[in-house]
Design a protein around this motif. Structure first.
Motif, PDB file in Angstrom:
ATOM      1  N   THR A 266       1.151  -1.321  -0.044  1.00 11.76           N
ATOM      2  CA  THR A 266      -0.441  -0.172  -0.121  1.00 11.76           C
ATOM      3  C   THR A 266       0.012   1.263   0.400  1.00 11.76           C
ATOM      4  O   THR A 266       0.146   1.846  -1.096  1.00 11.76           O
ATOM      5  CB  THR A 266      -0.768   0.312   1.377  1.00 11.76           C
ATOM      6  OG1 THR A 266      -1.500  -1.550   1.608  1.00 11.76           O
ATOM      7  CG2 THR A 266      -1.434   0.809   1.377  1.00 11.76           C
ATOM      8  N   ALA A 267       1.989   1.497   0.688  1.00 10.02           N
ATOM      9  CA  ALA A 267       3.214   2.521   0.745  1.00 10.02           C
ATOM     10  C   ALA A 267       3.582   2.368  -0.621  1.00 10.02           C
ATOM     11  O   ALA A 267       3.798   3.806  -1.078  1.00 10.02           O
ATOM     12  CB  ALA A 267       3.711   2.409   1.892  1.00 10.02           C
ATOM     13  N   ALA A 268       3.764   1.601  -0.895  1.00  9.98           N
ATOM     14  CA  ALA A 268       4.967   1.970  -2.119  1.00  9.98           C
ATOM     15  C   ALA A 268       3.519   2.207  -3.230  1.00  9.98           C
ATOM     16  O   ALA A 268       4.131   3.182  -4.078  1.00  9.98           O
ATOM     17  CB  ALA A 268       5.217   0.460  -3.170  1.00  9.98           C
TER      18      ALA A 268
ATOM     19  N   TRP B 128       1.149   4.379  -3.167  1.00 13.24           N
ATOM     20  CA  TRP B 128       0.468   5.204  -2.430  1.00 13.24           C
ATOM     21  C   TRP B 128       1.952   6.485  -3.057  1.00 13.24           C
ATOM     22  O   TRP B 128       1.765   7.606  -3.328  1.00 13.24           O
ATOM     23  CB  TRP B 128       0.685   5.609  -1.137  1.00 13.24           C
ATOM     24  CG  TRP B 128       0.087   6.445  -0.536  1.00 13.24           C
ATOM     25  CD1 TRP B 128       0.130   7.732  -0.981  1.00 13.24           C
ATOM     26  CD2 TRP B 128      -1.079   6.722   0.408  1.00 13.24           C
ATOM     27  NE1 TRP B 128      -0.520   9.169  -0.190  1.00 13.24           N
ATOM     28  CE2 TRP B 128      -1.201   7.860   0.812  1.00 13.24           C
ATOM     29  CE3 TRP B 128      -2.213   6.052   1.078  1.00 13.24           C
ATOM     30  CZ2 TRP B 128      -2.332   8.927   1.908  1.00 13.24           C
ATOM     31  CZ3 TRP B 128      -2.540   6.779   2.230  1.00 13.24           C
ATOM     32  CH2 TRP B 128      -2.903   7.435   2.442  1.00 13.24           C
ATOM     33  N   GLN B 129       2.934   5.936  -3.082  1.00 16.64           N
ATOM     34  CA  GLN B 129       4.052   6.711  -3.121  1.00 16.64           C
ATOM     35  C   GLN B 129       3.993   6.987  -4.548  1.00 16.64           C
ATOM     36  O   GLN B 129       4.499   8.029  -5.176  1.00 16.64           O
ATOM     37  CB  GLN B 129       5.653   6.599  -3.211  1.00 16.64           C
ATOM     38  CG  GLN B 129       6.800   6.692  -2.872  1.00 16.64           C
ATOM     39  CD  GLN B 129       6.739   8.359  -2.247  1.00 16.64           C
ATOM     40  OE1 GLN B 129       6.749   8.237  -1.198  1.00 16.64           O
ATOM     41  NE2 GLN B 129       7.627   9.684  -2.380  1.00 16.64           N
ATOM     42  N   VAL B 130       3.661   5.383  -6.079  1.00 14.00           N
ATOM     43  CA  VAL B 130       3.462   5.998  -6.951  1.00 14.00           C
ATOM     44  C   VAL B 130       2.825   7.292  -7.180  1.00 14.00           C
ATOM     45  O   VAL B 130       2.805   7.582  -8.006  1.00 14.00           O
ATOM     46  CB  VAL B 130       3.750   4.666  -7.508  1.00 14.00           C
ATOM     47  CG1 VAL B 130       3.008   4.479  -9.556  1.00 14.00           C
ATOM     48  CG2 VAL B 130       5.133   3.862  -7.812  1.00 14.00           C
ATOM     49  N   SER B 131       1.743   6.718  -6.677  1.00  8.26           N
ATOM     50  CA  SER B 131       0.526   7.478  -7.447  1.00  8.26           C
ATOM     51  C   SER B 131       0.670   8.950  -6.696  1.00  8.26           C
ATOM     52  O   SER B 131       0.812   9.979  -7.839  1.00  8.26           O
ATOM     53  CB  SER B 131      -0.428   6.938  -6.679  1.00  8.26           C
ATOM     54  OG  SER B 131      -1.271   8.196  -6.706  1.00  8.26           O
ATOM     55  N   ALA B 132       1.645   9.772  -5.845  1.00 13.26           N
ATOM     56  CA  ALA B 132       2.255  10.862  -4.897  1.00 13.26           C
ATOM     57  C   ALA B 132       2.484  11.288  -6.158  1.00 13.26           C
ATOM     58  O   ALA B 132       2.719  12.291  -6.573  1.00 13.26           O
ATOM     59  CB  ALA B 132       2.342  10.783  -3.984  1.00 13.26           C
ATOM     60  N   ASP B 133       3.774  11.035  -6.657  1.00 15.51           N
ATOM     61  CA  ASP B 133       4.790  10.900  -7.151  1.00 15.51           C
ATOM     62  C   ASP B 133       4.319  11.969  -9.182  1.00 15.51           C
ATOM     63  O   ASP B 133       5.075  12.176  -9.754  1.00 15.51           O
ATOM     64  CB  ASP B 133       5.896   9.888  -7.916  1.00 15.51           C
ATOM     65  CG  ASP B 133       6.681  10.062  -6.638  1.00 15.51           C
ATOM     66  OD1 ASP B 133       6.637  10.602  -5.673  1.00 15.51           O
ATOM     67  OD2 ASP B 133       7.500   8.917  -6.737  1.00 15.51           O
ATOM     68  N   LYS B 134       3.230  10.728  -9.553  1.00 10.48           N
ATOM     69  CA  LYS B 134       2.825  10.814 -10.668  1.00 10.48           C
ATOM     70  C   LYS B 134       1.488  12.283 -10.431  1.00 10.48           C
ATOM     71  O   LYS B 134       0.781  12.459 -11.517  1.00 10.48           O
ATOM     72  CB  LYS B 134       1.710   9.425 -11.228  1.00 10.48           C
ATOM     73  CG  LYS B 134       3.207   8.871 -11.096  1.00 10.48           C
ATOM     74  CD  LYS B 134       2.477   7.318 -12.477  1.00 10.48           C
ATOM     75  CE  LYS B 134       4.010   6.731 -12.143  1.00 10.48           C
ATOM     76  NZ  LYS B 134       3.819   5.561 -13.893  1.00 10.48           N
ATOM     77  N   GLU B 135       1.547  12.390  -9.274  1.00 11.11           N
ATOM     78  CA  GLU B 135      -0.292  13.451  -9.422  1.00 11.11           C
ATOM     79  C   GLU B 135       0.368  14.828  -9.673  1.00 11.11           C
ATOM     80  O   GLU B 135       1.651  15.024  -9.345  1.00 11.11           O
ATOM     81  CB  GLU B 135      -0.182  13.066  -7.640  1.00 11.11           C
ATOM     82  CG  GLU B 135      -1.165  14.646  -7.474  1.00 11.11           C
ATOM     83  CD  GLU B 135      -1.349  14.452  -5.754  1.00 11.11           C
ATOM     84  OE1 GLU B 135      -2.432  15.746  -5.875  1.00 11.11           O
ATOM     85  OE2 GLU B 135      -1.683  13.268  -5.308  1.00 11.11           O
TER      86      GLU B 135
END
Length: 55
Positions: A42-44, A46-53
């Motif tokens: 989930t953390a990984a 979440w991080q990928v999603s935040a980076d692409k946002e």
């Protein structure tokens, strides 16, 4: 309460859920490892999603 005594069952029967009366002695450790894995994935994600946002 409880449904009576445990009866003999065939040992050659295999079940992915553990079979009859499955109570592994290390269930707490297994649960902790599974929970840690879920948190890591989930953390990984979440991080990928935040980076692409983009905003």
């Amino acid at each position: 309460m409880g449904g009576g005594a445990r009866y003999p069952y065939p040992k050659e029967v295999w079940s992915p859920a553990g079979g009859w009366w499955s109570r592994p002695s290390n269930w707490k450790a297994n649960t902790a490892v599974a929970f840690a894995g879920i948190i890591a994935v989930t953390a990984a994600a979440w991080q990928v999603s935040a980076d692409k946002e983009t905003r």
